[in-house]
Design an enzyme around this catalytic site. Structure first.
Site, PDB file in Angstrom:
ATOM      1  N   LYS A 172     110.709  22.741  26.915  1.00  0.00           N
ATOM      2  CA  LYS A 172     111.399  23.359  28.051  1.00  0.00           C
ATOM      3  C   LYS A 172     110.912  24.795  28.166  1.00  0.00           C
ATOM      4  O   LYS A 172     110.513  25.391  27.159  1.00  0.00           O
ATOM      5  CB  LYS A 172     112.922  23.337  27.814  1.00  0.00           C
ATOM      6  CG  LYS A 172     113.741  23.499  29.074  1.00  0.00           C
ATOM      7  CD  LYS A 172     113.949  22.196  29.816  1.00  0.00           C
ATOM      8  CE  LYS A 172     114.622  22.414  31.148  1.00  0.00           C
ATOM      9  NZ  LYS A 172     114.996  21.145  31.794  1.00  0.00           N
ATOM     10  N   ASP A 199     113.040  22.552  37.323  1.00  0.00           N
ATOM     11  CA  ASP A 199     114.441  22.532  36.858  1.00  0.00           C
ATOM     12  C   ASP A 199     115.170  23.498  37.786  1.00  0.00           C
ATOM     13  O   ASP A 199     114.685  23.760  38.906  1.00  0.00           O
ATOM     14  CB  ASP A 199     114.529  22.959  35.382  1.00  0.00           C
ATOM     15  CG  ASP A 199     115.922  22.722  34.777  1.00  0.00           C
ATOM     16  OD1 ASP A 199     116.294  21.561  34.566  1.00  0.00           O
ATOM     17  OD2 ASP A 199     116.663  23.702  34.549  1.00  0.00           O
TER      18      ASP A 199
HETATM   19  P1  NDP Z   1     118.581  23.348  41.628  1.00  0.00           P
HETATM   20  O1  NDP Z   1     118.138  24.741  41.365  1.00  0.00           O
HETATM   21  O2  NDP Z   1     117.908  22.561  42.672  1.00  0.00           O
HETATM   22  O3  NDP Z   1     120.154  23.326  41.923  1.00  0.00           O
HETATM   23  C1  NDP Z   1     121.062  23.858  41.019  1.00  0.00           C
HETATM   24  C2  NDP Z   1     122.437  23.830  41.654  1.00  0.00           C
HETATM   25  O4  NDP Z   1     123.385  24.195  40.674  1.00  0.00           O
HETATM   26  C3  NDP Z   1     122.593  24.818  42.795  1.00  0.00           C
HETATM   27  O5  NDP Z   1     123.495  24.320  43.713  1.00  0.00           O
HETATM   28  C4  NDP Z   1     123.129  26.042  42.057  1.00  0.00           C
HETATM   29  O6  NDP Z   1     123.856  26.922  42.894  1.00  0.00           O
HETATM   30  C5  NDP Z   1     124.057  25.396  41.076  1.00  0.00           C
HETATM   31  N1  NDP Z   1     124.226  26.281  39.930  1.00  0.00           N
HETATM   32  C6  NDP Z   1     123.260  26.813  39.145  1.00  0.00           C
HETATM   33  N2  NDP Z   1     123.798  27.611  38.217  1.00  0.00           N
HETATM   34  C7  NDP Z   1     125.124  27.569  38.433  1.00  0.00           C
HETATM   35  C8  NDP Z   1     126.225  28.179  37.803  1.00  0.00           C
HETATM   36  N3  NDP Z   1     126.055  28.993  36.749  1.00  0.00           N
HETATM   37  N4  NDP Z   1     127.467  27.907  38.274  1.00  0.00           N
HETATM   38  C9  NDP Z   1     127.638  27.063  39.348  1.00  0.00           C
HETATM   39  N5  NDP Z   1     126.625  26.472  39.979  1.00  0.00           N
HETATM   40  C10 NDP Z   1     125.396  26.711  39.526  1.00  0.00           C
HETATM   41  O7  NDP Z   1     118.498  22.611  40.195  1.00  0.00           O
HETATM   42  P2  NDP Z   1     118.484  21.052  39.895  1.00  0.00           P
HETATM   43  O8  NDP Z   1     119.288  20.322  40.888  1.00  0.00           O
HETATM   44  O9  NDP Z   1     117.076  20.663  39.642  1.00  0.00           O
HETATM   45  O10 NDP Z   1     119.203  21.012  38.468  1.00  0.00           O
HETATM   46  C11 NDP Z   1     120.626  20.822  38.330  1.00  0.00           C
HETATM   47  C12 NDP Z   1     120.936  20.369  36.922  1.00  0.00           C
HETATM   48  O11 NDP Z   1     120.254  19.128  36.655  1.00  0.00           O
HETATM   49  C13 NDP Z   1     120.505  21.318  35.796  1.00  0.00           C
HETATM   50  O12 NDP Z   1     121.413  21.204  34.731  1.00  0.00           O
HETATM   51  C14 NDP Z   1     119.160  20.739  35.373  1.00  0.00           C
HETATM   52  O13 NDP Z   1     118.819  21.106  34.058  1.00  0.00           O
HETATM   53  C15 NDP Z   1     119.459  19.252  35.477  1.00  0.00           C
HETATM   54  N6  NDP Z   1     118.316  18.384  35.575  1.00  0.00           N
HETATM   55  C16 NDP Z   1     117.402  18.530  36.580  1.00  0.00           C
HETATM   56  C17 NDP Z   1     116.342  17.663  36.675  1.00  0.00           C
HETATM   57  C18 NDP Z   1     115.391  17.691  37.815  1.00  0.00           C
HETATM   58  O14 NDP Z   1     114.590  16.759  37.939  1.00  0.00           O
HETATM   59  N7  NDP Z   1     115.426  18.685  38.691  1.00  0.00           N
HETATM   60  C19 NDP Z   1     116.101  16.628  35.648  1.00  0.00           C
HETATM   61  C20 NDP Z   1     117.177  16.502  34.689  1.00  0.00           C
HETATM   62  C21 NDP Z   1     118.208  17.379  34.651  1.00  0.00           C
HETATM   63  P3  NDP Z   1     123.200  28.328  43.322  1.00  0.00           P
HETATM   64  O15 NDP Z   1     122.254  27.993  44.427  1.00  0.00           O
HETATM   65  O16 NDP Z   1     124.359  29.149  43.748  1.00  0.00           O
HETATM   66  O17 NDP Z   1     122.524  28.875  42.099  1.00  0.00           O
END
Ligand code: NDP
Length: 446
Positions: free
Chosen positions: A126, A166
């Site tokens: 990571k 991510d």
């Molecule tokens: P994105 O950046 O596309 O979206 C993240 C979302 O989570 C946004 O809506 C963001 O809001 C919100 N968010 C981030 N930090 C916080 C916080 N501290 N409190 C509340 N909301 C928060 O990321 P992904 O959708 O790719 O990833 C989401 C999750 O899924 C993560 O845990 C990631 O590790 C996991 N994941 C992702 C994969 C992938 O293929 N993308 C694969 C496996 C797991 P804001 O815009 O306000 O920051």
């Protein structure tokens, strides 16, 4: 030799001070695998437990870049190469101001088990930076990504370490990073996944984590002769994983009533149907706006500033935002309100005390390392297609994704069955551990 998981974990805490998320992730795995570890002398002789929690390599570096005003800025970059026993390091890159060593070590550690569960030959890693993409111009994002890759390119490669996206890293950022990788290394290889379709990406990769999480939830419900059809579903986040989870839940007949971002939650009792979801795609991926705009756009939708979705009544909860976003109280509220299935799209979104609540109440609960593995599995497919120099059809990738999610579910059932109850935490941890630990034993003391 340690006499208990607690003693082992105390030592981990001393050796890795202040790395709270890493302690949390290690504790969960060690508690699950302890009985197996005690029984298997091979693992003990090879000291697998102390080795598996120690990254094979940790790289930290300075990223210097210039903003649009000509000011010189500095961020910190990281790559944790956690374990390569079963394949090249594989795992995403996160750009978020909260990124630090603890968060990336927890994510890299989880990734080892997740990648093992997929059945594909991928080790765990990571990386990321404390860079905050919010409010940055397109040109600033590009310059940052390029400067990040100027250093990272020395440490990665299609047979060494293959990063993906991510939080804060989507198709746009992968594009800028891959451009710089290619320029410096003078090679067109599958060194990153999440690439766009016309230059080596895989169909379904953007959708894969959300689709896979939904397939997994459907498998869990099947164990109780149930399905997603007609269920009220609460989803957190509004990024890549959340968006595609909504899409697949809609396709399977569920009704999604919430989405969120770090500012607040929207609640739409009428359901986020495909037309409304199209608005979210545009809002988040093109306009890069905030989720509160949804409530302004659609009648009947409400916005709760500073709130998470877990107070809204639902039967199924799919946390898809970030780590530790479901507290013990949130978990209690969910259960009290009739939620009986929690499937994690995000990594480690439930605090340990929240996990205890779910397990105590014997609801269906699956940790991210099993339920969100569809993303990395499809990255694995992207690597295969790049090596073959071929592209598979949408149907073929989706079918393979579906089969992998079913197989991960079967592994969790195999290792996690406890009478009538399936403990997916134990199932995922033990199922993921065995393959990696056996490979480490085979490969000697390295
Ligand atoms: P994105 O950046 O596309 O979206 C993240 C979302 O989570 C946004 O809506 C963001 O809001 C919100 N968010 C981030 N930090 C916080 C916080 N501290 N409190 C509340 N909301 C928060 O990321 P992904 O959708 O790719 O990833 C989401 C999750 O899924 C993560 O845990 C990631 O590790 C996991 N994941 C992702 C994969 C992938 O293929 N993308 C694969 C496996 C797991 P804001 O815009 O306000 O920051």
């Amino acid at each position: 030799m340690y006499s208990s998981p607690r003693e082992f974990i105390e030592n981990v805490k001393i050796k890795n001070p202040e790395q709270f998320e890493f302690h949390q992730a290690v504790t969960e795995v060690v508690e699950s695998i302890w009985p197996l570890y005690q029984k298997d002398l091979r693992y003990q002789e090879a000291n697998i437990l102390e080795r598996i929690i120690e990254p094979e390599r940790m790289i930290t570096f300075r990223i210097t870049w210039t903003n649009d005003k000509g000011q010189v800025k500095v961020n910190r970059g990281y790559r944790i190469q956690m374990n390569s026993a079963i394949g090249p390091y594989k795992g995403g890159i996160r750009f978020h101001p909260t990124v630090n060593l603890s968060i990336l070590k927890f994510l890299a550690f989880e990734q080892v088990f997740k990648n093992s569960l997929t059945t594909l030959p991928m080790g765990g890693g990571k990386g990321g930076s404390d860079f905050d993409p919010k409010g940055k111009s397109e040109a600033e994002i590009m310059r940052f990504c390029q400067n990040f890759m100027i250093e990272l390119q020395r440490h990665i490669g299609s047979n060494t370490d293959v990063p993906a996206g991510d939080i804060g890293v989507g198709g746009r950022e992968i594009g800028y990073m891959y451009g710089m990788y290619k320029k410096i290394r003078n090679e067109f290889t599958g060194a990153l996944t999440g690439k766009a379709l016309n230059w080596g990406g895989s169909l379904i990769r953007p959708e894969a984590t959300g689709y896979g999480c939904t397939y997994f939830a459907e498998e869990m419900l099947k164990t109780r002769n149930d399905t997603l059809k007609g269920k009220i579903v609460a989803i957190s986040g509004s990024g890549n994983v959340a968006q595609h989870t909504v899409e697949k839940v809609n396709q399977l007949g569920g009704k999604v009533v919430t989405l969120s971002d770090s500012d607040g939650t929207i609640y739409d009792k009428n359901g986020i149907d495909p037309d409304k979801l199209a608005f979210v795609f545009d809002l988040k991926n093109h306009k890069r706006g905030r989720i509160k705009e949804y409530a302004k756009k659609f009648n009947g939708a409400e916005y709760f500033a500073g709130k998470r979705p877990w107070g809204i009544k639902c039967q199924v909860a799919l946390p898809c935002a970030t780590q530790n976003e479901i507290s013990c109280e949130d978990a209690e509220t969910l259960v009290k309100n009739g939620c009986f299935c929690v499937t994690e799209g995000a990594n480690m979104p439930t605090e340990p005390k929240g996990v205890e609540v779910f397990l105590k109440n014997k609801i269906l609960y699956a940790p991210g390392k099993a339920a969100n593995a569809g993303g990395v599995a499809t990255s694995g497919f992207e690597m295969s297609q790049n090596s073959l120099r071929l592209s598979w059809t949408r149907e073929e990738v989706d079918q393979r994704l579906y089969c992998i999610m079913k197989s991960i579910h079967a592994t969790c059932v195999k290792y996690g069955r406890d009478g009538d109850f399936i403990n997916y935490v134990n199932g995922a941890n033990i199922g993921g551990f065995v393959k990696v630990a056996d490979a480490m034993v085979d490969q000697g003391a390295i």
